[in-house]
Design a protein around this motif. Structure first.
Motif, mmCIF file in Angstrom:
data_model
loop_
_atom_site.group_PDB
_atom_site.id
_atom_site.type_symbol
_atom_site.label_atom_id
_atom_site.label_comp_id
_atom_site.label_asym_id
_atom_site.label_seq_id
_atom_site.Cartn_x
_atom_site.Cartn_y
_atom_site.Cartn_z
ATOM 1 N N GLY A 161 1.013 -1.226 0.018
ATOM 2 C CA GLY A 161 -0.111 0.223 -0.002
ATOM 3 C C GLY A 161 0.906 1.254 -0.023
ATOM 4 O O GLY A 161 0.440 2.006 -0.809
ATOM 5 N N PHE A 162 1.855 1.252 1.002
ATOM 6 C CA PHE A 162 2.703 2.585 1.051
ATOM 7 C C PHE A 162 3.530 2.640 -0.336
ATOM 8 O O PHE A 162 3.745 3.843 -0.904
ATOM 9 C CB PHE A 162 3.446 2.582 2.178
ATOM 10 C CG PHE A 162 2.771 3.079 3.420
ATOM 11 C CD1 PHE A 162 2.153 4.303 3.490
ATOM 12 C CD2 PHE A 162 2.776 2.071 4.353
ATOM 13 C CE1 PHE A 162 1.344 4.590 4.681
ATOM 14 C CE2 PHE A 162 1.908 2.526 5.499
ATOM 15 C CZ PHE A 162 1.053 3.791 5.682
ATOM 16 N N THR A 163 3.877 1.391 -0.682
ATOM 17 C CA THR A 163 4.725 1.520 -1.972
ATOM 18 C C THR A 163 4.072 2.116 -3.200
ATOM 19 O O THR A 163 4.361 2.855 -3.970
ATOM 20 C CB THR A 163 5.323 0.034 -2.522
ATOM 21 O OG1 THR A 163 5.934 -0.397 -1.208
ATOM 22 C CG2 THR A 163 6.025 0.203 -3.797
ATOM 23 N N ALA A 164 2.373 1.457 -3.333
ATOM 24 C CA ALA A 164 1.798 2.117 -4.203
ATOM 25 C C ALA A 164 1.549 3.679 -4.213
ATOM 26 O O ALA A 164 1.420 4.271 -5.159
ATOM 27 C CB ALA A 164 0.283 1.484 -4.156
ATOM 28 N N ILE A 165 1.133 3.921 -2.824
ATOM 29 C CA ILE A 165 1.096 5.353 -2.516
ATOM 30 C C ILE A 165 2.547 6.540 -3.153
ATOM 31 O O ILE A 165 2.352 7.211 -3.674
ATOM 32 C CB ILE A 165 0.862 5.719 -1.398
ATOM 33 C CG1 ILE A 165 -0.643 5.358 -0.970
ATOM 34 C CG2 ILE A 165 0.958 7.164 -0.792
ATOM 35 C CD1 ILE A 165 -0.842 5.338 0.643
ATOM 36 N N GLU A 166 3.590 5.850 -2.741
ATOM 37 C CA GLU A 166 4.806 6.655 -3.194
ATOM 38 C C GLU A 166 4.733 6.546 -4.723
ATOM 39 O O GLU A 166 4.938 7.406 -5.231
ATOM 40 C CB GLU A 166 6.018 5.705 -2.649
ATOM 41 C CG GLU A 166 7.196 6.387 -2.893
ATOM 42 C CD GLU A 166 8.611 5.578 -2.612
ATOM 43 O OE1 GLU A 166 9.211 6.080 -1.877
ATOM 44 O OE2 GLU A 166 8.332 4.284 -2.119
ATOM 45 N N GLY A 167 4.582 5.381 -5.351
ATOM 46 C CA GLY A 167 4.661 5.464 -6.990
ATOM 47 C C GLY A 167 3.626 6.069 -7.656
ATOM 48 O O GLY A 167 4.048 6.648 -8.441
ATOM 49 N N PHE A 193 2.121 9.137 -6.339
ATOM 50 C CA PHE A 193 2.013 10.503 -5.961
ATOM 51 C C PHE A 193 3.425 11.101 -5.711
ATOM 52 O O PHE A 193 3.791 12.234 -5.853
ATOM 53 C CB PHE A 193 1.353 10.692 -4.503
ATOM 54 C CG PHE A 193 -0.251 10.408 -4.762
ATOM 55 C CD1 PHE A 193 -0.997 10.875 -5.585
ATOM 56 C CD2 PHE A 193 -0.747 9.096 -3.986
ATOM 57 C CE1 PHE A 193 -2.336 10.590 -5.545
ATOM 58 C CE2 PHE A 193 -1.829 8.543 -4.185
ATOM 59 C CZ PHE A 193 -2.581 9.559 -4.877
ATOM 60 N N PHE A 194 4.564 10.348 -5.605
ATOM 61 C CA PHE A 194 5.766 10.835 -5.506
ATOM 62 C C PHE A 194 6.848 9.934 -6.253
ATOM 63 O O PHE A 194 7.852 9.800 -5.783
ATOM 64 C CB PHE A 194 6.379 10.561 -3.923
ATOM 65 C CG PHE A 194 5.247 11.202 -3.083
ATOM 66 C CD1 PHE A 194 5.089 12.655 -2.933
ATOM 67 C CD2 PHE A 194 4.392 10.534 -2.255
ATOM 68 C CE1 PHE A 194 4.133 13.341 -2.099
ATOM 69 C CE2 PHE A 194 3.507 11.157 -1.309
ATOM 70 C CZ PHE A 194 3.026 12.544 -1.379
ATOM 71 N N SER A 195 6.487 9.699 -7.457
ATOM 72 C CA SER A 195 7.402 8.644 -8.334
ATOM 73 C C SER A 195 8.705 9.574 -8.815
ATOM 74 O O SER A 195 9.721 8.722 -8.763
ATOM 75 C CB SER A 195 6.722 8.348 -9.388
ATOM 76 O OG SER A 195 6.074 9.411 -10.304
ATOM 77 N N VAL A 196 8.787 10.948 -8.851
ATOM 78 C CA VAL A 196 10.037 11.398 -9.393
ATOM 79 C C VAL A 196 10.783 11.226 -8.132
ATOM 80 O O VAL A 196 12.142 11.153 -8.504
ATOM 81 C CB VAL A 196 9.628 12.855 -9.914
ATOM 82 C CG1 VAL A 196 10.961 13.690 -10.273
ATOM 83 C CG2 VAL A 196 8.677 12.855 -11.016
ATOM 84 N N SER A 197 10.389 11.884 -7.120
ATOM 85 C CA SER A 197 11.477 11.904 -5.996
ATOM 86 C C SER A 197 11.885 10.223 -5.651
ATOM 87 O O SER A 197 12.938 10.116 -5.033
ATOM 88 C CB SER A 197 10.959 12.546 -4.816
ATOM 89 O OG SER A 197 9.673 11.844 -4.387
#
Length: 129
Positions: free
Chosen positions: A48-54, A56-60
């Motif tokens: 879940g947190f990996t999906a959220i990161e990917g 909304f925050f994929s560039v960083s």
């Protein structure tokens, strides 16, 4: 700023696993129920947190990991983790039980193992630069 969010998401992933271990022993009445609790928390937390990161925050996330923007492959991996987390939540809601939880946890662990092998291969290929 976004790289700080990525670092917090990394911490949240493992805190979720630790909470899963705690509640497995606190709520679980037998080894199977303990495993079920642990598997649910682990998959939903890590995937879940990996999906959220990917999402909304994929560039960083690419900057933190040292890779360039992955484009379609990074989105595909993100959607894999999202599908995994959603499927675990659905399996909990519908009461699919031990074998569903086991299958989803094994899927996540195998994916992460193969992903780490890929990272190792890239490290050797690029001489760990």
């Amino acid at each position: 700023m976004s790289t700080k969010i990525n670092r917090f998401l990394e911490i949240f992933r493992w805190v979720g696993v630790a909470i899963g271990i705690f509640f497995a022993f606190y709520w679980g009445t037998n080894p199977q129920s303990q495993f079920n609790i642990f598997a649910i928390f682990s998959v939903v937390s890590v995937a879940g947190f990996t999906a959220i990161e990917g999402l909304f925050f994929s560039v960083s996330a690419s900057e933190v990991s040292g890779y360039t923007d992955g484009g379609a492959y990074q989105r595909q991996s993100t959607l894999h983790f999202l599908a995994l987390a959603v499927t675990m939540i659905l399996s909990l809601i519908f009461g699919w039980g031990f074998y569903a939880y086991l299958s989803l946890l094994m899927l996540m662990l195998i994916f992460l193992a193969l992903s780490s092998i890929n990272h190792l291969y890239n490290g050797f290929k690029e001489r760990f630069v």
